[in-house]
Design a protein around this motif. Structure first.
Motif, short mmCIF file in Angstrom:
data_model
loop_
_atom_site.label_atom_id
_atom_site.label_comp_id
_atom_site.label_asym_id
_atom_site.label_seq_id
_atom_site.Cartn_x
_atom_site.Cartn_y
_atom_site.Cartn_z
N THR A 6 1.91 10.16 -13.94
CA THR A 6 3.14 10.36 -13.26
C THR A 6 2.70 10.10 -12.14
O THR A 6 3.70 9.01 -11.61
CB THR A 6 3.85 11.63 -13.35
OG1 THR A 6 3.21 12.97 -13.35
CG2 THR A 6 4.61 11.79 -14.53
N GLY A 7 1.61 10.28 -11.75
CA GLY A 7 1.43 9.19 -10.61
C GLY A 7 0.61 8.39 -10.29
O GLY A 7 1.31 7.28 -9.84
N ILE A 8 -0.03 7.85 -10.98
CA ILE A 8 -0.35 6.92 -11.18
C ILE A 8 1.15 5.56 -11.36
O ILE A 8 1.23 4.49 -11.28
CB ILE A 8 -1.17 6.22 -12.58
CG1 ILE A 8 -2.81 6.62 -12.19
CG2 ILE A 8 -1.65 5.13 -12.14
CD1 ILE A 8 -3.70 6.69 -13.54
N GLU A 65 3.51 5.81 -8.63
CA GLU A 65 2.67 4.81 -7.31
C GLU A 65 2.80 3.43 -7.33
O GLU A 65 2.96 2.66 -6.90
CB GLU A 65 1.39 5.30 -6.98
CG GLU A 65 0.79 5.22 -5.76
CD GLU A 65 2.01 5.44 -4.15
OE1 GLU A 65 2.44 6.69 -4.86
OE2 GLU A 65 2.15 5.02 -3.31
N MET A 66 2.35 2.77 -9.29
CA MET A 66 2.97 1.52 -8.65
C MET A 66 3.79 0.54 -9.15
O MET A 66 4.25 -0.08 -8.91
CB MET A 66 2.29 1.44 -10.79
CG MET A 66 2.04 -0.23 -11.63
SD MET A 66 1.39 -0.12 -13.28
CE MET A 66 2.88 0.33 -13.80
N ARG A 118 6.18 1.79 -6.92
CA ARG A 118 6.17 1.59 -6.01
C ARG A 118 5.93 0.87 -5.68
O ARG A 118 6.39 -0.42 -4.74
CB ARG A 118 6.32 3.18 -5.02
CG ARG A 118 6.63 3.33 -3.56
CD ARG A 118 6.05 4.64 -2.95
NE ARG A 118 5.69 5.88 -3.16
CZ ARG A 118 7.00 6.44 -3.10
NH1 ARG A 118 8.12 5.96 -2.77
NH2 ARG A 118 6.55 7.67 -3.52
N GLU A 119 4.99 0.33 -5.29
CA GLU A 119 4.22 -0.61 -5.21
C GLU A 119 4.55 -2.03 -5.14
O GLU A 119 4.85 -3.01 -4.43
CB GLU A 119 2.49 -0.62 -5.64
CG GLU A 119 1.73 0.32 -4.60
CD GLU A 119 1.60 0.10 -2.88
OE1 GLU A 119 1.09 -0.88 -2.75
OE2 GLU A 119 1.98 1.25 -1.83
N HIS A 173 4.37 -4.95 -2.57
CA HIS A 173 2.77 -5.14 -2.10
C HIS A 173 2.12 -5.59 -4.01
O HIS A 173 0.45 -5.90 -3.59
CB HIS A 173 2.53 -4.22 -2.49
CG HIS A 173 2.82 -3.54 -0.78
ND1 HIS A 173 3.43 -1.92 -0.18
CD2 HIS A 173 2.84 -4.59 0.51
CE1 HIS A 173 3.96 -2.64 0.85
NE2 HIS A 173 3.75 -4.29 0.91
N LEU A 174 2.50 -5.75 -5.09
CA LEU A 174 1.97 -5.52 -6.82
C LEU A 174 3.12 -6.69 -7.24
O LEU A 174 3.60 -6.44 -7.77
CB LEU A 174 1.40 -4.31 -6.42
CG LEU A 174 1.12 -4.13 -8.11
CD1 LEU A 174 -0.41 -4.93 -8.40
CD2 LEU A 174 0.83 -2.62 -8.57
N ASN A 200 -6.59 -5.80 -8.65
CA ASN A 200 -5.81 -6.05 -7.95
C ASN A 200 -6.11 -4.69 -6.94
O ASN A 200 -5.88 -3.49 -7.84
CB ASN A 200 -4.97 -6.05 -8.19
CG ASN A 200 -3.85 -6.71 -6.41
OD1 ASN A 200 -4.38 -6.29 -5.67
ND2 ASN A 200 -2.95 -7.21 -6.75
N GLU A 245 -5.15 -3.76 -4.67
CA GLU A 245 -3.45 -2.82 -4.35
C GLU A 245 -3.24 -1.76 -5.31
O GLU A 245 -2.57 -0.41 -5.64
CB GLU A 245 -2.18 -3.86 -4.12
CG GLU A 245 -2.42 -3.81 -3.23
CD GLU A 245 -1.97 -3.60 -1.68
OE1 GLU A 245 -1.48 -2.66 -2.10
OE2 GLU A 245 -1.65 -4.38 -1.11
N ALA A 286 -2.77 2.02 -5.86
CA ALA A 286 -1.69 3.03 -6.33
C ALA A 286 -2.27 3.89 -7.12
O ALA A 286 -1.81 5.19 -7.49
CB ALA A 286 -1.01 1.81 -7.13
N ILE A 287 -3.41 3.47 -7.97
CA ILE A 287 -4.36 4.71 -8.73
C ILE A 287 -4.76 6.05 -8.78
O ILE A 287 -4.56 6.94 -8.40
CB ILE A 287 -4.63 4.51 -9.78
CG1 ILE A 287 -4.09 2.89 -10.40
CG2 ILE A 287 -5.81 5.31 -10.81
CD1 ILE A 287 -5.26 2.22 -11.75
N GLY A 319 -1.33 7.81 -5.78
CA GLY A 319 -0.67 8.34 -7.42
C GLY A 319 -1.27 9.61 -7.95
O GLY A 319 -0.46 10.64 -7.66
N ILE A 320 -2.56 9.86 -8.16
CA ILE A 320 -3.09 10.85 -8.46
C ILE A 320 -3.23 11.84 -7.29
O ILE A 320 -2.50 12.73 -7.57
CB ILE A 320 -4.62 10.39 -9.32
CG1 ILE A 320 -4.53 9.59 -11.03
CG2 ILE A 320 -5.46 11.92 -9.67
CD1 ILE A 320 -5.88 8.91 -11.20
N GLU A 379 0.32 12.83 -7.35
CA GLU A 379 1.17 13.97 -7.57
C GLU A 379 0.61 15.55 -7.96
O GLU A 379 1.20 16.43 -8.46
CB GLU A 379 1.32 13.30 -8.91
CG GLU A 379 1.98 13.47 -9.39
CD GLU A 379 3.38 13.55 -9.87
OE1 GLU A 379 3.84 12.83 -8.05
OE2 GLU A 379 4.28 13.93 -9.76
#
Lengths: 199, 199
Positions: free
Chosen positions: A164-166, A169-170, A172-173, A178-179, B155, B157, B161-162, B165-166, B169
């Motif tokens: 979920t973190g990855i 955040e992905m 969000r960017e 930004h991405l 990328n 970015e 994010a990875i 994010g990790i 979270e």
DNA sequence: AATTTCGGACTGAACGTTCATTCCGTATGA
DNA sequence: TCATACGGAATGAACGTTCAGTCCGAAATT
């Protein structure tokens, strides 16, 4: 949920203001947050009087909770994969990832709303129970993968946090500009995520 | 920043109310959010009159920005590793990860505050510039890793994010009480994170 | 040394504004 | 005529901010 639904009332077809209110609130909450959104603003966007909102919802808090439950359930259903016999877990993960990205990109407001309100102090007991129920289902999936020695032998809660973190955040960017999210990059992210959790 | 600092004024030692205000605001903003924290509440916790806050800060917004800039810079310095010649990137990553976890666990309020306010609409231009500057420094690190063919050729970015994010979270689950953070688990998370981004 | 004056840090009641919620007159269809 | 849906002005609580007055250590004066 698209603001143009209709309902029949006493044989008469009537614009369903309730749906208009929900849709307006979704967009405003997602963009401005709960506290940043005045009820009068929701009324204006939904083209109803502010008093009308209180015909359909007990208060602002019940409105945000109803939205939360609805969309939380929607996204849970949207990412669900009909499980085929002998489907490798990697494939199941791929299918789920794909659906998740699709949902987020096709329902930006709903996804943003869910992320922004996931830890709000105005979420009531029912909403939090739904959260935990869905959370538990995902945990079970990772537990299966662990037993099958496909996924790392670590606490499923950590696996969950990684995935979920990855993902969040992905997104969000992406929305911050930004991405880019081309099919290639989405696949790279999925691959990286899998590398993080596979055994 | 611990609410008990003192400053000398005219040869006389005096409690520094400014620090009291900053500390009280940090804890309240972290726990209740910006909109959920009334200025009068900050004053009460800092044991000053609410008017006193306006002797030291132009308004509530300047207060939150000052806190944000201070702690954002603190965490950036805290995770910085003095770079030794020929240090493998994997080692650098390990050191950084360790410092980051240490900071978050030893400064829960500050870390929670930063996460919660990272996208607040009340952040001013200066705060956002600090954000982008620090963000850029991390990006450069991942770019080096990519050139060295140690990190995936994707990328930076997305790499960023990875990793963030990790980490975020993981900390969230920890503070929610769902996940213990033993040295072993912290290492497992670091390892998984590295698996996600290594080539 | 004792007394007075002074500056400015400090307080919290008061102010104006914003907000969620209520109330009531009007409109509409049965 | 009656019941219900509705709009939006009214209400009161809560908020950020201001400001007139208080307090106290230090300097000035006696």
């Amino acid at each position: 949920m698209n603001g143009r639904l209709k309902s029949v009332f006493g044989g008469r077809i009537v614009l369903d203001k309730r749906e208009d209110i929900l849709q307006a609130a979704l967009e405003l909450f997602a963009e401005r947050g709960y506290y940043g959104t005045a009820v009068s603003l929701i009324a204006e966007k939904a083209r109803v009087g502010s008093g009308t909102i209180y015909r359909y919802f007990q208060d602002k808090e019940q409105l945000v909770n109803e939205l939360y439950r609805y969309w939380k359930t929607e996204v849970a259903n949207a990412v669900k994969v009909e499980y085929a016999e002998n489907m490798p877990l990697r494939t199941l993960f791929h299918e789920t990832w794909k659906r998740w990205v699709d949902f987020a990109m096709n329902n930006r407001e709903a996804y943003s709303f869910l992320v922004a309100h996931h830890h709000g102090p105005y979420l009531d007991k029912v909403s939090m129970e739904i959260n935990e129920k869905i959370h538990g289902e995902y945990l079970a999936f990772f537990e299966v993968g662990r037993q099958a020695q496909v996924i790392k032998d670590i606490n499923p809660e950590l696996i969950m946090a990684i995935v979920t973190g990855i993902f969040s955040e992905m997104m969000r960017e992406y929305w911050a500009g930004h991405l880019q999210l081309t099919p290639e990059i989405i696949e790279q992210a999925e691959e990286a995520c899998w590398h993080a959790i596979r055994r």
